[in-house]
Design an enzyme around this catalytic site. Structure first.
Site, PDB file in Angstrom:
ATOM      1  N   ARG A 261     -11.931   8.151  18.319  1.00 46.50           N
ATOM      2  CA  ARG A 261     -12.986   8.767  16.953  1.00 46.50           C
ATOM      3  C   ARG A 261     -13.706   7.522  16.911  1.00 46.50           C
ATOM      4  O   ARG A 261     -13.327   6.228  16.431  1.00 46.50           O
ATOM      5  CB  ARG A 261     -12.059   8.910  16.107  1.00 46.50           C
ATOM      6  CG  ARG A 261     -11.342  10.021  16.422  1.00 46.50           C
ATOM      7  CD  ARG A 261     -10.923  10.886  15.214  1.00 46.50           C
ATOM      8  NE  ARG A 261      -9.611  11.792  16.024  1.00 46.50           N
ATOM      9  CZ  ARG A 261      -8.897  12.872  15.357  1.00 46.50           C
ATOM     10  NH1 ARG A 261      -9.026  13.160  13.381  1.00 46.50           N
ATOM     11  NH2 ARG A 261      -8.516  13.877  15.572  1.00 46.50           N
ATOM     12  N   ARG A 276      -6.908   3.585   9.505  1.00 44.77           N
ATOM     13  CA  ARG A 276      -7.828   3.746  10.382  1.00 44.77           C
ATOM     14  C   ARG A 276      -8.646   3.004  11.467  1.00 44.77           C
ATOM     15  O   ARG A 276      -9.194   1.896  10.969  1.00 44.77           O
ATOM     16  CB  ARG A 276      -8.857   4.060   9.479  1.00 44.77           C
ATOM     17  CG  ARG A 276     -10.400   5.028   9.830  1.00 44.77           C
ATOM     18  CD  ARG A 276     -11.341   5.468   8.473  1.00 44.77           C
ATOM     19  NE  ARG A 276     -11.251   6.895   8.514  1.00 44.77           N
ATOM     20  CZ  ARG A 276     -10.636   7.516   7.902  1.00 44.77           C
ATOM     21  NH1 ARG A 276     -10.306   6.958   6.815  1.00 44.77           N
ATOM     22  NH2 ARG A 276     -10.742   9.193   7.491  1.00 44.77           N
ATOM     23  N   GLU A 348      -1.716  10.751   5.303  1.00 40.77           N
ATOM     24  CA  GLU A 348      -2.184  11.823   6.579  1.00 40.77           C
ATOM     25  C   GLU A 348      -1.977  11.547   7.809  1.00 40.77           C
ATOM     26  O   GLU A 348      -2.374  10.519   8.751  1.00 40.77           O
ATOM     27  CB  GLU A 348      -3.133  12.009   6.609  1.00 40.77           C
ATOM     28  CG  GLU A 348      -3.457  13.589   7.259  1.00 40.77           C
ATOM     29  CD  GLU A 348      -4.705  14.018   7.723  1.00 40.77           C
ATOM     30  OE1 GLU A 348      -5.781  13.671   6.639  1.00 40.77           O
ATOM     31  OE2 GLU A 348      -5.342  14.579   8.414  1.00 40.77           O
ATOM     32  N   SER A 351      -1.757  17.308  10.606  1.00 38.94           N
ATOM     33  CA  SER A 351      -2.512  18.287  10.342  1.00 38.94           C
ATOM     34  C   SER A 351      -2.360  19.281  11.464  1.00 38.94           C
ATOM     35  O   SER A 351      -2.389  19.132  12.416  1.00 38.94           O
ATOM     36  CB  SER A 351      -3.933  18.288  10.922  1.00 38.94           C
ATOM     37  OG  SER A 351      -5.040  18.640   9.452  1.00 38.94           O
ATOM     38  N   ARG A 389      -0.372   5.314  11.284  1.00 41.46           N
ATOM     39  CA  ARG A 389       0.297   5.674   9.474  1.00 41.46           C
ATOM     40  C   ARG A 389       1.839   6.247   9.549  1.00 41.46           C
ATOM     41  O   ARG A 389       1.804   6.452   8.506  1.00 41.46           O
ATOM     42  CB  ARG A 389      -0.311   7.067   8.794  1.00 41.46           C
ATOM     43  CG  ARG A 389      -2.328   6.928   9.181  1.00 41.46           C
ATOM     44  CD  ARG A 389      -2.689   7.926   8.713  1.00 41.46           C
ATOM     45  NE  ARG A 389      -4.303   7.122   8.578  1.00 41.46           N
ATOM     46  CZ  ARG A 389      -5.013   8.190   8.022  1.00 41.46           C
ATOM     47  NH1 ARG A 389      -5.078   9.626   8.378  1.00 41.46           N
ATOM     48  NH2 ARG A 389      -7.005   7.989   8.641  1.00 41.46           N
TER      49      ARG A 389
END
Length: 419
Positions: A261, A276, A348, A351, A389
């Site tokens: 990403r 991140r 997070e 998802s 994470r």
RNA sequence: GGAGAGGUGACCGAGCUGGCUGAAGGUGUGCGCCUGCUAAGCGUAUGUAGGUCAAAAGCCUACCGAGGGUUCGAAUCCCUCCCUCUCCGCCA
């Protein structure tokens, strides 16, 4: 993609969905393009019908060796008209297709309405944060002390956000991935896939990353391929343009892949350590189900993801994302946020989303139901889970006063494997 | 990367000297008949999408890998691209 018939019949619902999801789609442009397209199609169909019937006459006459010059001359004019309309029509269709791709999925009943993450709803907390009688370090300090990561050298060879896991860090990362894969295979009944990491534009459009998120993806211009931002893309697209049988459903796949990403526009946000990244590892679950089963499937997948965190004894919370935080293609999403005691925040790691028939329409994935009727199936996916994470939470949760780590029971056999 | 072969309905497979081909034939599947049962046999039906319609039937249009072109008319002729297979080259 939403059924155009539904959009026509319920423009207000669509308008509201666009607003609640904070999208910029132009519904009025779509509706007028639709009208124009149908108007041209009608003209085209009529001219074609005329052409077809006169062509029959010409053919008959020719076979009988009669003169058909008059008909041919007449059809010359019709053919010219058809050509002109066809050009307009294909332009109108292209515009229509483009606009259709900008309409987001509609949030389901019960999804909290709100424009940003502050309105996400915390549904519940699971597990308990541990108590410590010493000063906690954050994951980066722990990683440095134990030489688990080499972020500067990752930055040197690629750029920031491309981590190097070294020594025990690499081994731990690999074992975590393997543990999660086997867990989903053995305890949850998924089938494993290894999939392409670069996919074409069609696949990216099928799951809904394109056209909206082109800026967020790594693009290989020469071959017009994109590095996958999630295994959702290749896995969901495996049945693109296919018709399955209801007997084949549900299908449950799990795949480990690196994810890429660009994180355009998020520079400087949560950048410390592994928070991140541009490249990270994730185990992803994807399901193909009959429409009436997708609600239950979503709850099950959420549980599947939670089982991983429970197996590691981590404290986490479950969020129901509000409309504005839902992804473009999602109609309902739960996030799992794991507690990182050293950083003192929830992160997070998963998802879990139900896309309804939205992706199935885009990617043209259908199935034949028990009555033999063709229908779009429902797709879902969920991280099970993303590693960076999770790693943060593991390091921070299981750090010891002397700076060492005491990892949870579940992962130890993997780390102690002897050959 | 070079040379050749090919891509037709759920599947196999004709058509490819342009019109009578949404597409023969077969297999599969649905329904009916026949038959102690099964198998075989007989009959019949069986694509998708859009439009028209209150709806169904019917009718119209599109679709033979994708996109263009030639023609009054294209599965059939021409061009471009994609994919599959075989051989050669390169290579983990």
């Amino acid at each position: 993609m939403i059924d155009i018939k539904y959009i026509r019949a319920n423009p207000d619902i669509i308008r509201e969905a666009i607003r609640n999801k904070n999208e910029k789609a132009d519904l009025d442009a779509l509706l007028s393009a639709d009208e124009e397209r149908r108007r041209l199609q009608y003209q085209f169909d009529n001219l074609k019908a005329q052409q077809n019937s006169v062509s029959q006459i010409i053919a008959t006459k020719k076979r009988a060796r009669e003169d058909a010059a008059a008909e041919i001359a007449e059809m010359g004019k019709v053919a010219a008209e058809i050509k002109a309309i066809q050009a307009d029509l294909s332009q109108a269709n292209a515009l229509m297709d483009r606009l259709m791709l900008t309409i987001p999925n509609i949030p389901e009943e019960g999804v909290p309405i709100g424009l940003d993450e502050s309105l996400n709803e915390v549904i519940r907390h699971e597990g308990e944060p541990l108590n410590y009688d010493f000063e906690l370090k954050d994951h980066l300090d722990i990683a440095e002390a134990n030489r688990l990561l080499d972020l500067p050298r990752g930055a040197k060879i690629s750029g920031s956000g491309f981590p190097i896991y070294s020594g025990f860090g690499a081994r731990l990362e690999r074992c975590i991935i393997n543990f999660m894969l086997e867990y989903h295979l053995q305890k949850h009944g998924y089938t494993e896939l290894m999939v392409p990491l670069a996919v074409n534009r069609k696949a990216m459009t099928g799951t809904g990353q394109l056209p909206k998120l082109e800026e967020d993806m790594y693009h290989i211009a020469e071959d017009d391929l994109f590095l996958i931002p999630t295994a959702e893309v290749p896995v969901t697209n495996i049945y693109a343009d296919e018709v399955l049988s209801y007997k084949d459903l549900p299908k449950k796949f799990v795949a480990y892949t690196p994810c890429f990403r660009r994180e355009a526009g998020s520079y400087g946000k949560d950048t410390r350590g592994l928070q991140r990244l541009h490249q990270f590892n994730k185990v992803e679950m994807v399901r193909f189900v009959q429409p009436e089963d997708s609600q239950a499937a979503l709850d099950e997948m959420l549980q599947d993801a939670e089982d991983i965190l429970k197996a590691f004894g981590l404290h986490y919370r479950v969020l129901s994302l509000c409309s504005g935080d839902l992804s473009f293609a999602s109609q309902r999403t739960y996030d799992l946020e794991v507690w990182a005691p050293g950083s003192q925040k929830y992160l997070e790691v998963s998802s879990v989303s139900n896309f309804g028939e939205f992706q199935a329409r885009r990617a043209n994935i259908r199935y034949k139901d028990a009555e033999g009727k063709l229908r779009h199936l429902h797709t879902l996916n969920g991280s099970g889970v993303a590693t960076p994470r999770l790693m943060i939470a593991l390091l921070e949760t299981y750090q010891q006063a002397d700076g060492s780590l005491k990892l949870p029971e579940a992962i130890r056999p993997w780390l102690e494997l002897k050959i």
